[in-house]
Design a protein around this motif. Structure first.
Motif, short mmCIF file in Angstrom:
data_model
loop_
_atom_site.label_atom_id
_atom_site.label_comp_id
_atom_site.label_asym_id
_atom_site.label_seq_id
_atom_site.Cartn_x
_atom_site.Cartn_y
_atom_site.Cartn_z
N ASP A 111 0.82 -1.22 0.00
CA ASP A 111 0.00 0.00 0.00
C ASP A 111 0.86 1.27 0.00
O ASP A 111 0.39 2.34 0.40
N VAL A 112 2.09 1.14 -0.44
CA VAL A 112 3.00 2.28 -0.48
C VAL A 112 3.36 2.57 -1.94
O VAL A 112 3.79 1.67 -2.67
N THR A 113 3.15 3.83 -2.33
CA THR A 113 3.54 4.26 -3.68
C THR A 113 4.87 5.00 -3.60
O THR A 113 5.01 5.97 -2.85
N ILE A 167 7.75 9.17 -0.99
CA ILE A 167 7.08 8.02 -0.37
C ILE A 167 5.66 8.42 0.03
O ILE A 167 5.47 9.34 0.83
N ASP A 168 4.68 7.73 -0.53
CA ASP A 168 3.27 7.94 -0.16
C ASP A 168 2.78 6.68 0.55
O ASP A 168 2.42 5.69 -0.09
N PRO A 210 4.21 1.96 9.80
CA PRO A 210 5.29 2.87 9.36
C PRO A 210 6.13 2.20 8.27
O PRO A 210 6.31 0.99 8.25
N TRP A 211 6.66 3.03 7.40
CA TRP A 211 7.54 2.58 6.32
C TRP A 211 8.95 3.06 6.63
O TRP A 211 9.15 4.21 7.05
N ALA A 269 2.52 5.88 9.05
CA ALA A 269 1.35 5.38 8.33
C ALA A 269 0.45 6.53 7.90
O ALA A 269 0.32 7.54 8.60
N GLN A 270 -0.12 6.40 6.73
CA GLN A 270 -1.04 7.40 6.17
C GLN A 270 -0.39 8.79 6.07
O GLN A 270 -1.01 9.82 6.37
N SER A 271 0.88 8.81 5.64
CA SER A 271 1.57 10.10 5.47
C SER A 271 2.57 10.01 4.33
O SER A 271 2.76 8.94 3.74
#
Length: 554
Positions: free
Chosen positions: A175-177, A197-198, A204-205, A310-312
């Motif tokens: 789910d990471v672009t 990073i989206d 967290p990525w 997450a979500q950032s």
């Protein structure tokens, strides 16, 4: 005066050695380069965390248990073409690597202005490529594989009126672009390389950026003259040394690692460099090493791990430079990167000299005239010091008949000869070292200017009068012949050595130096011709002054 004889003999021997070296280099340049061997698959666990392993391309960061990097499928790769006013670049969609860089403002050869100079490329017998990616917990690159990006187009060109051009390569990881963005700028050889990073996932990525230059030890052919072999190899800045360089033989012995805030790492050759410049605010691990037992070398960095919640969204920034060694531009990009314009240990004199040369060129608009002007300024600065030297040499020349008489009288008695010679010097108030010491004081300045002209990419393909290119030899050898002639004229005004062998060596020196200078870059020979001419005129003027003074006294 045996020390003078020995010094001249040593100089002659050095010239012969340099001639042999030149011929050997020329013969080696005719040998075709062998194809690069395949990469070994065996890993070396002795390489520290954050540094490439001993055989693979991708730096090794040990991820935490349970978060292993998934293997990326190997898809068909595709080349992306990017054209600006300064760069022609090819980017491989697999890994997003830069596989070719050509410089349209610097053509390959003087007689082929439509063919740009190619700095980075790979062929069957030569490897030179630029790699970058993400490693670590959620990295896209690992020893198991490299990612394949998608792109909206395969051809990009900077249009009239555009100041910058963005080329985006995208990749979806769960789910990471991830967008790998190359930003090119008008008139620049610098490229921004950013990872956007989206993170739309619930966790967290985290990953670290790496960038590296992969190259073999092939040395480009050089027309820099006898005994002058420009440095080819890796260089970087460290906490202890502003400019630290390694040739390929150094990297065969051991791996070099260092950690520094900001910094840079580069591949250096004559006139041109490629360099990675990571984020100046990040603590970066730099590495230089040989890849396995092959003729392949990696020079690169890994940055600190970046975490995107997450979500950032987040961004990882770096820059890449591929172009000429332009001092002003390199100073602006990163601290000490301009030191890759390697003036040697006399850099503290060479840099101001280049600044003066560049300033004069800005006024005159011609590099040949600027070289002549700088040489005149230096000679004027040392006029009084040179005058002291030439005055001493003129007086020594007048003593030549008396020295010859002493030689005939005491030639077999060295001790008596020495005593009578010193007595003659004292009576005539002549210092035998008076002609040498002032010249020795000036040598560092002239050597500095020599290296400035050697390293200045501004002279490459620059015409002057009948010379199409000041960075290579005079095509019709007029300047070397003028250099030899002016050297001969100057030596005629110098005192004749009492020793017959020494005198013959002195007579032969202009011939030897003329032969040696046949292969020197025309800009350097122009400097020597100007310097010799000014020295001759000054020495002749002082000699006539002394003769006039002696006539008045008598």
């Amino acid at each position: 005066m045996d020390w003078q004889k020995n010094l001249l003999l040593a100089a002659m021997a050095a010239v012969v050695i340099m001639l042999i070296m030149r011929w050997d280099d020329y013969q080696q340049s005719l040998v075709p380069t062998e194809p690069v061997a395949a990469t070994s698959a065996n890993a070396d666990s002795s390489i520290p965390t954050g540094v490439s392993d001993n055989t693979g391309d991708v730096p090794s960061l040990t991820p935490p248990k349970g978060d292993a990097v998934s293997e990326q499928p190997v898809a068909s790769q595709q080349a992306i073409s990017v054209v600006t006013d300064s760069l022609e670049v090819s980017i491989d969609t697999r890994g997003g690597d830069i596989t070719r860089v050509a410089l349209p403002r610097h053509y390959a050869h003087i007689d082929t202005p439509n063919q740009p100079f190619v700095l980075i490329h790979s062929t069957a017998g030569h490897t030179y490529t630029v790699q970058s990616g993400l490693v670590g917990k959620n990295g896209t690159d690992s020893a198991k594989g490299r990612p394949t990006f998608t792109t909206a187009a395969t051809q990009y060109e900077l249009q009239e009126g555009q100041d910058s051009l963005e080329v985006d390569l995208t990749l979806t990881q769960n789910d990471v672009t991830i967008t790998k963005r190359f930003t090119f700028h008008r008139g620049e050889y610098r490229v921004d390389v950013d990872y956007l990073i989206d993170n739309n996932s619930a966790a967290p990525w985290q990953a670290s950026l790496y960038g590296q230059i992969k190259r073999d030890s092939h040395e480009p052919n050089s027309d820099t003259g006898i005994g002058m072999k420009p440095f080819v190899g890796a260089a970087l800045t460290t906490n202890d040394e502003r400019y630290k360089k390694f040739d390929f033989d150094d990297l065969q012995d051991k791996t070099f690692t260092t950690k520094i805030q900001g910094g840079w790492v580069s591949m250096v050759q004559h006139y041109f460099i490629s360099a990675w410049i990571p984020n100046a605010e990040s603590q970066n691990n730099f590495f230089l090493r040989q890849q396995g037992n092959n003729d392949l070398y990696l020079m690169g960095f890994t940055s600190e791990a970046v975490t995107v919640a997450a979500q950032s969204q987040g961004e990882i920034h770096s820059e890449f430079y591929a172009g000429p060694k332009n001092t002003t531009k390199l100073e602006e990009i990163s601290s000490y990167l301009d030191l890759t314009v390697d003036y040697g240990w006399l850099w503290w004199l060479a840099k101001p000299l280049f600044a003066v040369l560049d300033y004069i060129h800005g006024i005159i608009g011609n590099w040949g005239l600027a070289i002549i002007a700088v040489t005149i300024i230096i000679k004027a600065f040392f006029f009084k010091l040179s005058a002291t030297s030439y005055r001493s040499m003129a007086r020594m020349r007048k003593l030549a008949p008396k020295m010859k008489e002493l030689k005939e009288r005491y030639g077999d008695d060295r001790q008596k000869m020495s005593q009578e010679t010193m007595k003659l010097y004292k009576t005539e108030k002549v210092n035998p070292l008076g002609g040498c010491l002032p010249m020795l004081v000036q040598m560092p300045v002239f050597l500095s200017l020599y290296w400035v002209l050697m390293e200045s990419v501004e002279l490459r393909h620059t015409p002057f009068l009948w010379i199409p290119d000041l960075s290579v030899k005079d095509p019709i050898f007029v300047l070397p012949l003028l250099m030899g002639f002016t050297m001969w004229l100057t030596m005629r005004l110098s005192p004749t050595p009492p020793d017959p062998m020494q005198a013959k060596i002195m007579q032969f020196m202009p011939v030897v130096f003329t032969a040696m200078f046949l292969w020197f870059p025309a800009g350097l020979v122009l400097y020597w011709v100007t310097n010799n001419t000014l020295s001759f005129l000054q020495q002749m003027y002082i000699t006539k002054q002394i003769e006039k003074e002696d006539t008045v006294k008598s």
